[in-house]
Motif scaffolding. Structure first.
Motif, PDB file in Angstrom:
ATOM      1  N   TYR A  95       0.866  -1.203   0.044  1.00  0.00           N
ATOM      2  CA  TYR A  95       0.149  -0.071  -0.134  1.00  0.00           C
ATOM      3  C   TYR A  95       0.839   1.111  -0.104  1.00  0.00           C
ATOM      4  O   TYR A  95       0.436   2.266  -0.471  1.00  0.00           O
ATOM      5  CB  TYR A  95      -0.954  -0.093   1.221  1.00  0.00           C
ATOM      6  CG  TYR A  95      -1.957  -1.063   1.233  1.00  0.00           C
ATOM      7  CD1 TYR A  95      -2.817  -0.776   0.002  1.00  0.00           C
ATOM      8  CD2 TYR A  95      -2.624  -2.016   1.994  1.00  0.00           C
ATOM      9  CE1 TYR A  95      -3.964  -1.814   0.004  1.00  0.00           C
ATOM     10  CE2 TYR A  95      -3.521  -2.779   1.841  1.00  0.00           C
ATOM     11  CZ  TYR A  95      -4.301  -2.775   0.942  1.00  0.00           C
ATOM     12  OH  TYR A  95      -5.295  -3.625   0.757  1.00  0.00           O
ATOM     13  N   ALA A  96       2.101   1.394   0.733  1.00  0.00           N
ATOM     14  CA  ALA A  96       2.900   2.299   0.602  1.00  0.00           C
ATOM     15  C   ALA A  96       3.347   2.740  -0.860  1.00  0.00           C
ATOM     16  O   ALA A  96       3.621   3.676  -1.308  1.00  0.00           O
ATOM     17  CB  ALA A  96       4.220   2.100   1.656  1.00  0.00           C
ATOM     18  N   LYS A  97       3.708   1.320  -1.462  1.00  0.00           N
ATOM     19  CA  LYS A  97       4.296   1.693  -2.837  1.00  0.00           C
ATOM     20  C   LYS A  97       3.187   2.558  -3.919  1.00  0.00           C
ATOM     21  O   LYS A  97       3.408   3.119  -4.496  1.00  0.00           O
ATOM     22  CB  LYS A  97       4.234   0.351  -3.503  1.00  0.00           C
ATOM     23  CG  LYS A  97       4.596   0.108  -5.013  1.00  0.00           C
ATOM     24  CD  LYS A  97       4.857  -1.302  -5.612  1.00  0.00           C
ATOM     25  CE  LYS A  97       4.794  -1.381  -6.935  1.00  0.00           C
ATOM     26  NZ  LYS A  97       3.630  -1.076  -7.374  1.00  0.00           N
ATOM     27  N   LYS A  98       1.807   1.832  -3.424  1.00  0.00           N
ATOM     28  CA  LYS A  98       0.747   2.517  -4.088  1.00  0.00           C
ATOM     29  C   LYS A  98       0.281   4.088  -3.709  1.00  0.00           C
ATOM     30  O   LYS A  98      -0.518   4.759  -4.301  1.00  0.00           O
ATOM     31  CB  LYS A  98      -0.518   1.660  -4.155  1.00  0.00           C
ATOM     32  CG  LYS A  98      -0.218   0.190  -4.657  1.00  0.00           C
ATOM     33  CD  LYS A  98      -0.385   0.411  -6.161  1.00  0.00           C
ATOM     34  CE  LYS A  98      -0.553  -0.896  -6.596  1.00  0.00           C
ATOM     35  NZ  LYS A  98      -0.644  -0.930  -8.134  1.00  0.00           N
ATOM     36  N   GLU A  99       0.943   4.585  -2.638  1.00  0.00           N
ATOM     37  CA  GLU A  99       0.668   5.779  -2.033  1.00  0.00           C
ATOM     38  C   GLU A  99      -0.717   5.660  -1.472  1.00  0.00           C
ATOM     39  O   GLU A  99      -1.320   6.849  -1.470  1.00  0.00           O
ATOM     40  CB  GLU A  99       0.860   6.977  -2.927  1.00  0.00           C
ATOM     41  CG  GLU A  99       1.335   8.253  -2.457  1.00  0.00           C
ATOM     42  CD  GLU A  99       1.097   9.225  -3.596  1.00  0.00           C
ATOM     43  OE1 GLU A  99       1.284  10.541  -2.971  1.00  0.00           O
ATOM     44  OE2 GLU A  99       1.382   9.080  -4.492  1.00  0.00           O
ATOM     45  N   SER A 100      -1.112   4.388  -0.816  1.00  0.00           N
ATOM     46  CA  SER A 100      -2.528   4.453  -0.126  1.00  0.00           C
ATOM     47  C   SER A 100      -2.168   4.722   1.265  1.00  0.00           C
ATOM     48  O   SER A 100      -1.387   3.960   1.823  1.00  0.00           O
ATOM     49  CB  SER A 100      -2.966   3.117  -0.805  1.00  0.00           C
ATOM     50  OG  SER A 100      -4.352   2.798   0.152  1.00  0.00           O
ATOM     51  N   VAL A 101      -3.240   5.334   1.806  1.00  0.00           N
ATOM     52  CA  VAL A 101      -3.262   5.452   3.164  1.00  0.00           C
ATOM     53  C   VAL A 101      -3.588   4.263   4.139  1.00  0.00           C
ATOM     54  O   VAL A 101      -3.131   4.304   5.123  1.00  0.00           O
ATOM     55  CB  VAL A 101      -4.357   6.465   3.675  1.00  0.00           C
ATOM     56  CG1 VAL A 101      -5.597   6.197   3.498  1.00  0.00           C
ATOM     57  CG2 VAL A 101      -4.009   7.142   5.160  1.00  0.00           C
TER      58      VAL A 101
END
Length: 235
Positions: free
Chosen positions: A36-42
């Protein structure tokens, strides 16, 4: 091949079924959080909190206090990052990916140095590290044992490696919470040291987790760099 399998399995022979299951769950949520960090997702933060909370419990059971400190910090910084990433800023917008400024690097260096000193103090206080070695003696001790090829001698330097990974991870988490591209560089360094470190500690599943973290960190850097470049092109 059998020796490699035994190296992985032997530490788990005395582990409870519950702790093995919890480690696998924590590993799975940890991998998901980096994705999720890679996807820039909270979602990186609530998912990551589940992983770190489980690890706090497990590490307290295993007596790995350096790693315990890291995961407590991860949990606190995940709450901070969750707030920062969702907070509305100027022009009704949320925080964007940027590169670290000189001020950011000063904060990062300060976090790294303070954390390293704190961990060294804790390890010396609890006699995990001898306090009577000079700096040069410590350097020789670490390198001589690290490259000795003897597992027992390598284990003797794990507290020093813990000091580095803890300090670098604290800095990386702060950079990530503030959406600085360079956080991935720190995570890559942390993961590269943590992979063999956790296998040496007998935590095979966690070692595999950090191997996956390393791969995702390279992809994460690339994804955030592309996002930053695209943002700059539209300005």
């Amino acid at each position: 091949m059998n020796e490699l399998i035994d190296f992985f399995i032997t530490p788990y022979k005395d582990a409870t079924t519950l702790n093995i299951i919890l480690e696998i769950i924590a590993m799975s949520f940890g991998i998901a959080s980096v994705f999720y960090a890679k996807k820039e997702s909270v979602l990186v933060y609530p998912v990551g909190i589940i992983s770190t909370a489980i690890y706090v419990y497990l590490l307290s059971q295993w007596g790995l206090y350096g790693d315990l400190i890291i995961n407590i910090y991860y949990t606190v910084m995940s709450i901070y990052g969750w707030y920062i990433w969702t907070r509305i800023q100027g022009d009704n917008d949320v925080i964007h990916i940027t590169k670290a400024t000189k001020k950011d690097w000063l904060y990062t260096l300060g976090i790294f140095i303070f954390t390293a000193i704190f961990v060294l103090f804790v390890y010396h206080y609890y006699n995990v590290m001898p306090a009577n070695r000079s700096f040069s003696q410590t350097i020789h001790f670490v390198f001589d044992n690290l490259f000795s090829g003897n597992l027992a001698q390598i284990k003797e330097v794990t507290p020093y490696l813990d000091t580095f990974t803890t300090a670098a991870a604290f800095a990386a988490m702060w950079l990530m919470a503030n959406k600085k591209l360079e956080n991935w560089t720190f995570w890559i360094a942390v993961n590269m040291v943590s992979i063999p470190l956790y296998f040496i500690k007998g935590l095979g599943f966690t070692g595999i987790q950090y191997l996956i973290f390393l791969i995702l960190a390279f992809y994460g850097y690339k994804a955030w760099k592309n996002s930053l470049d695209n943002t700059n092109q539209t300005l």
